[in-house]
Design a protein around this motif. Structure first.
Motif, PDB file in Angstrom:
ATOM      1  N   THR A   1       0.809  -1.230   0.000  1.00  0.00           N
ATOM      2  CA  THR A   1       0.000   0.000   0.000  1.00  0.00           C
ATOM      3  C   THR A   1       0.844   1.283   0.000  1.00  0.00           C
ATOM      4  O   THR A   1       0.298   2.379   0.011  1.00  0.00           O
ATOM      5  N   SER A   2       2.170   1.146   0.030  1.00  0.00           N
ATOM      6  CA  SER A   2       2.987   2.369   0.055  1.00  0.00           C
ATOM      7  C   SER A   2       3.131   2.898  -1.374  1.00  0.00           C
ATOM      8  O   SER A   2       3.116   2.119  -2.341  1.00  0.00           O
TER       9      SER A   2
ATOM     10  N   LYS B   1       3.694   1.919  -7.020  1.00  0.00           N
ATOM     11  CA  LYS B   1       4.128   2.448  -8.320  1.00  0.00           C
ATOM     12  C   LYS B   1       5.226   1.580  -8.945  1.00  0.00           C
ATOM     13  O   LYS B   1       5.130   1.175 -10.101  1.00  0.00           O
ATOM     14  N   MET B   2       6.277   1.295  -8.166  1.00  0.00           N
ATOM     15  CA  MET B   2       7.454   0.652  -8.739  1.00  0.00           C
ATOM     16  C   MET B   2       7.340  -0.880  -8.805  1.00  0.00           C
ATOM     17  O   MET B   2       7.883  -1.494  -9.702  1.00  0.00           O
TER      18      MET B   2
ATOM     19  N   GLU C   1      -2.458   1.671  -9.698  1.00  0.00           N
ATOM     20  CA  GLU C   1      -2.972   2.876  -9.045  1.00  0.00           C
ATOM     21  C   GLU C   1      -3.555   2.484  -7.685  1.00  0.00           C
ATOM     22  O   GLU C   1      -4.035   1.345  -7.536  1.00  0.00           O
ATOM     23  N   PRO C   2      -3.597   3.410  -6.710  1.00  0.00           N
ATOM     24  CA  PRO C   2      -4.162   3.076  -5.399  1.00  0.00           C
ATOM     25  C   PRO C   2      -5.564   2.457  -5.482  1.00  0.00           C
ATOM     26  O   PRO C   2      -5.865   1.491  -4.782  1.00  0.00           O
ATOM     27  N   ASP C   3      -6.418   2.975  -6.379  1.00  0.00           N
ATOM     28  CA  ASP C   3      -7.776   2.419  -6.457  1.00  0.00           C
ATOM     29  C   ASP C   3      -7.764   0.961  -6.918  1.00  0.00           C
ATOM     30  O   ASP C   3      -8.595   0.150  -6.490  1.00  0.00           O
ATOM     31  N   GLN C   4      -6.809   0.648  -7.814  1.00  0.00           N
ATOM     32  CA  GLN C   4      -6.720  -0.751  -8.274  1.00  0.00           C
ATOM     33  C   GLN C   4      -6.250  -1.654  -7.124  1.00  0.00           C
ATOM     34  O   GLN C   4      -6.712  -2.792  -6.982  1.00  0.00           O
ATOM     35  N   VAL C   5      -5.328  -1.134  -6.307  1.00  0.00           N
ATOM     36  CA  VAL C   5      -4.836  -1.908  -5.159  1.00  0.00           C
ATOM     37  C   VAL C   5      -5.990  -2.173  -4.197  1.00  0.00           C
ATOM     38  O   VAL C   5      -6.182  -3.301  -3.713  1.00  0.00           O
ATOM     39  N   LEU C   6      -6.777  -1.128  -3.951  1.00  0.00           N
ATOM     40  CA  LEU C   6      -7.910  -1.271  -3.025  1.00  0.00           C
ATOM     41  C   LEU C   6      -8.897  -2.330  -3.546  1.00  0.00           C
ATOM     42  O   LEU C   6      -9.360  -3.198  -2.803  1.00  0.00           O
ATOM     43  N   GLU C   7      -9.145  -2.273  -4.840  1.00  0.00           N
ATOM     44  CA  GLU C   7     -10.078  -3.228  -5.438  1.00  0.00           C
ATOM     45  C   GLU C   7      -9.569  -4.659  -5.281  1.00  0.00           C
ATOM     46  O   GLU C   7     -10.295  -5.573  -4.905  1.00  0.00           O
ATOM     47  N   ARG C   8      -8.246  -4.840  -5.542  1.00  0.00           N
ATOM     48  CA  ARG C   8      -7.678  -6.192  -5.411  1.00  0.00           C
ATOM     49  C   ARG C   8      -7.748  -6.685  -3.974  1.00  0.00           C
ATOM     50  O   ARG C   8      -7.985  -7.868  -3.718  1.00  0.00           O
TER      51      ARG C   8
ATOM     52  N   ARG D   1      11.744 -21.742  -5.196  1.00  0.00           N
ATOM     53  CA  ARG D   1      10.498 -21.372  -4.530  1.00  0.00           C
ATOM     54  C   ARG D   1      10.292 -19.878  -4.677  1.00  0.00           C
ATOM     55  O   ARG D   1      11.239 -19.103  -4.755  1.00  0.00           O
ATOM     56  N   ALA D   2       9.018 -19.503  -4.743  1.00  0.00           N
ATOM     57  CA  ALA D   2       8.697 -18.085  -4.880  1.00  0.00           C
ATOM     58  C   ALA D   2       8.870 -17.399  -3.536  1.00  0.00           C
ATOM     59  O   ALA D   2       8.713 -18.017  -2.484  1.00  0.00           O
ATOM     60  N   HIS D   3       9.204 -16.138  -3.566  1.00  0.00           N
ATOM     61  CA  HIS D   3       9.339 -15.347  -2.353  1.00  0.00           C
ATOM     62  C   HIS D   3       8.149 -14.401  -2.318  1.00  0.00           C
ATOM     63  O   HIS D   3       7.907 -13.682  -3.289  1.00  0.00           O
ATOM     64  N   PRO D   4       7.390 -14.371  -1.210  1.00  0.00           N
ATOM     65  CA  PRO D   4       6.159 -13.575  -1.220  1.00  0.00           C
ATOM     66  C   PRO D   4       6.368 -12.117  -1.597  1.00  0.00           C
ATOM     67  O   PRO D   4       5.552 -11.532  -2.293  1.00  0.00           O
ATOM     68  N   GLN D   5       7.453 -11.513  -1.089  1.00  0.00           N
ATOM     69  CA  GLN D   5       7.586 -10.070  -1.314  1.00  0.00           C
ATOM     70  C   GLN D   5       8.340  -9.696  -2.586  1.00  0.00           C
ATOM     71  O   GLN D   5       8.514  -8.533  -2.866  1.00  0.00           O
ATOM     72  N   LEU D   6       8.817 -10.707  -3.317  1.00  0.00           N
ATOM     73  CA  LEU D   6       9.566 -10.349  -4.519  1.00  0.00           C
ATOM     74  C   LEU D   6       8.741 -10.513  -5.790  1.00  0.00           C
ATOM     75  O   LEU D   6       9.222 -10.261  -6.865  1.00  0.00           O
ATOM     76  N   LEU D   7       7.523 -10.979  -5.633  1.00  0.00           N
ATOM     77  CA  LEU D   7       6.737 -11.210  -6.857  1.00  0.00           C
ATOM     78  C   LEU D   7       5.607 -10.201  -7.006  1.00  0.00           C
ATOM     79  O   LEU D   7       5.190  -9.609  -6.053  1.00  0.00           O
TER      80      LEU D   7
END
Ligand code: KIV
Ligand code: ZN
Length: 510
Positions: A101-102, A107-108, A113-120, A504-510
């Motif tokens: 949410t930061s 962005k990076m 966009e924030p609204d898309q994050v909220l929707e997800r 294995r996937a890393h939660p914060q890197l994907l």
């Protein structure tokens, strides 16, 4: 509201420490210990990361009865369904879904966009509710998020059915006052805040994880996410033992209770150190070897006259005295099996039990008094070597004053025996050179450390080795009453991981 929920993430965030990965059986052993300690929620892993992670979460969900078992999922259908599937046999389960949410992460990293994050986030919570009523939502990097947006997303996910709102300081950037202000503001400003428990999850990059967590508790958070020994990504997470013992020792400040059986803290710390190979520093609060040792004469004198002169907690309350002699040379198979079962270790077959018992007898011949820690090391050692491609078959080292130490090593590599001899600066150096001359892994040795598992010169030495190759880090461990053999076992264990890296996937890197 006078209960503080303890959410342990040793098996998930703790496992994200480079080199700290655990097998399914090891996770079950730690989970059983956490359950015995009466941890409220055990985060067992990130099921979509790999088939191995999925199986481990499923095994923990099946083994644990008295704690809620939780699985992590990004805010995506596939992640959530995989977590739900892994948890479905649990007596009580929680799906923990998150999205960043930061501004910088949105962005990076996410390019949303924030609204898309909220929707997800809302969709993810709704999807998770199909699996369980107990849904937790985390706003990743909340510590660097804008308060207005945090309020908006929090309100929306509570409306969608999240029962716990977790506010992580993902990069360990916050300071206590500021973090407390964030928590207090959320609780005051979000209209439906009373429908959820506020939780915090702090990383220790500036050494403030525990301080930030406790400041948040004073501001109204009622769940703390933490790990045994403060294990975790980079500098680690808030340490469970420090959070729990602060709240208990300073009831006058916090006016809260945890459900934790604090006498299990030291045994749990030892088990995690033993399984992960991350030793505990001697001056670590609560669980360090020196945490209750008084060296200066003035302190010793004071403690002898009245222990409260220098002690704010009793060593026995955190489990220092649970280190008792349990078995010896004359103990039978039944006593051995019973004690290991009490420690959360069960055997899949009679052959497995017999093999472990034979190793116990060998150890008991070398060492008269066998403690719980010895048993844990013995089982860990066996687990470590069970599926390894490379096994240490033979080691002979000559070490003599005035002579160069020489090691002769035989390894079984995929079942085929290969031997080598090498000289070195010392017996350990010579052994490592001989092993490397067979395997040619071209790794860098980053760390070599030896600890005694119990006291006395007949104690087992527990060796940790850390190696690096191609930017990745691998830890190895070995235990033996002979520290040169323990060292060779640890090195071989690390090199096994180098030669068989698991994807294995890393939660914060994907
Ligand atoms: O540090 C973090 O943000 C996390 C989340 C997934 C909770 O580990
Ligand atoms: Zn984290």
């Amino acid at each position: 509201m006078n209960k503080l929920i303890i959410f342990d993430t040793t098996l998930r965030d703790g496992e994200q420490s480079p080199g700290a990965s655990m097998t399914k059986d090891e996770k079950v052993r730690i989970a059983k210990m956490l359950e015995r300690m009466r941890v409220d929620v055990i985060e067992a892993g990130f099921p979509i990361a790999s088939p191995g992670d999925f199986e481990a979460v499923r095994a923990v969900a099946r083994a644990v009865k008295d704690s809620v078992v939780c699985g992590l999922a990004r805010a995506a259908d596939a992640d959530i369904d995989r977590a739900g599937e892994a948890l479905k046999d649990a007596a009580a389960c929680r799906v923990h879904t998150f999205i960043a949410t930061s501004p910088i992460h949105m962005k990076m990293k996410l390019r949303l966009e924030p609204d898309q994050v909220l929707e997800r986030a809302v969709e993810a919570v709704r999807r998770a509710r199909r699996w369980t009523d107990d849904v937790e939502f985390s706003a990743e990097d909340a510590g660097r998020s804008e308060l207005d947006f945090l309020c908006r997303i929090t309100e929306a996910v509570i409306e969608a059915g999240a029962r716990t709102i977790n506010i992580p300081d993902t990069v360990g950037y916050n300071v206590p006052d500021q973090f407390a202000h964030t928590i207090r503001s959320l609780i005051e400003r979000v209209p439906n805040a009373d429908k959820a428990v506020f939780s915090v999850h702090c990383h220790n990059d500036l050494g403030l994880a525990v301080a930030n967590s406790l400041a948040a508790v004073l501001a109204g958070a009622r769940q703390v996410e933490c790990t045994i020994n403060g294990l975790g990504e980079r500098a680690g997470n808030a340490s469970l033992e420090e959070v729990v013992m602060t709240v208990r020792t300073r009831r006058d400040v916090f006016h809260l209770e945890t459900g934790i059986d604090t006498t299990q803290i030291v045994p749990a710390s030892r088990l995690v150190a033993n399984i992960t190979g991350f030793p505990v520093q001697p001056n670590k609060a609560i669980v360090g070897a020196n945490a209750f040792a008084h060296e200066s004469g003035i302190h010793q004198d004071g403690v002898l006259k009245h222990r409260k002169t220098y002690e704010i907690m009793r060593a026995e309350d955190v489990g220092w005295t649970t280190n008792r002699m349990v078995l010896g040379k004359h103990s039978g198979r039944n006593a051995f099996r019973t004690r290991l079962e009490e420690l959360g270790v069960s055997f899949a077959s009679e052959e497995e039990l017999n093999a472990a018992f034979a190793r116990f007898k060998e150890l008991a011949d070398k060492k008269h008094e066998i403690y719980d820690e010895d048993l844990q090391a013995l089982v860990t050692d066996a687990n470590l070597t069970a599926n390894e491609r490379i096994k240490l078959r033979y080691l002979r080292v000559c070490s003599e004053t005035g002579e160069t130490p020489r090691a002769q090593v035989t390894l079984a590599v995929d079942g085929e025996e290969r031997s080598a001899t090498a000289d070195g600066g010392g017996p350990v150096d010579a052994s490592f050179k001989a092993i490397e001359s067979i395997l040619r892994t071209d790794t860098d040795l980053l760390l070599y450390s030896v600890n005694n598992i119990t006291s006395g010169t007949d104690a087992q030495g527990e060796v940790t080795v850390r190696v690096a190759k191609g930017g990745r880090i691998f830890n190895g461990q070995g235990a033996d009453t002979d520290i040169v053999i323990a060292s060779a076992k640890a090195y071989v264990n690390a090199l096994n991981k180098v030669l068989q890296p698991t994807e294995r996937a890393h939660p914060q890197l994907l």
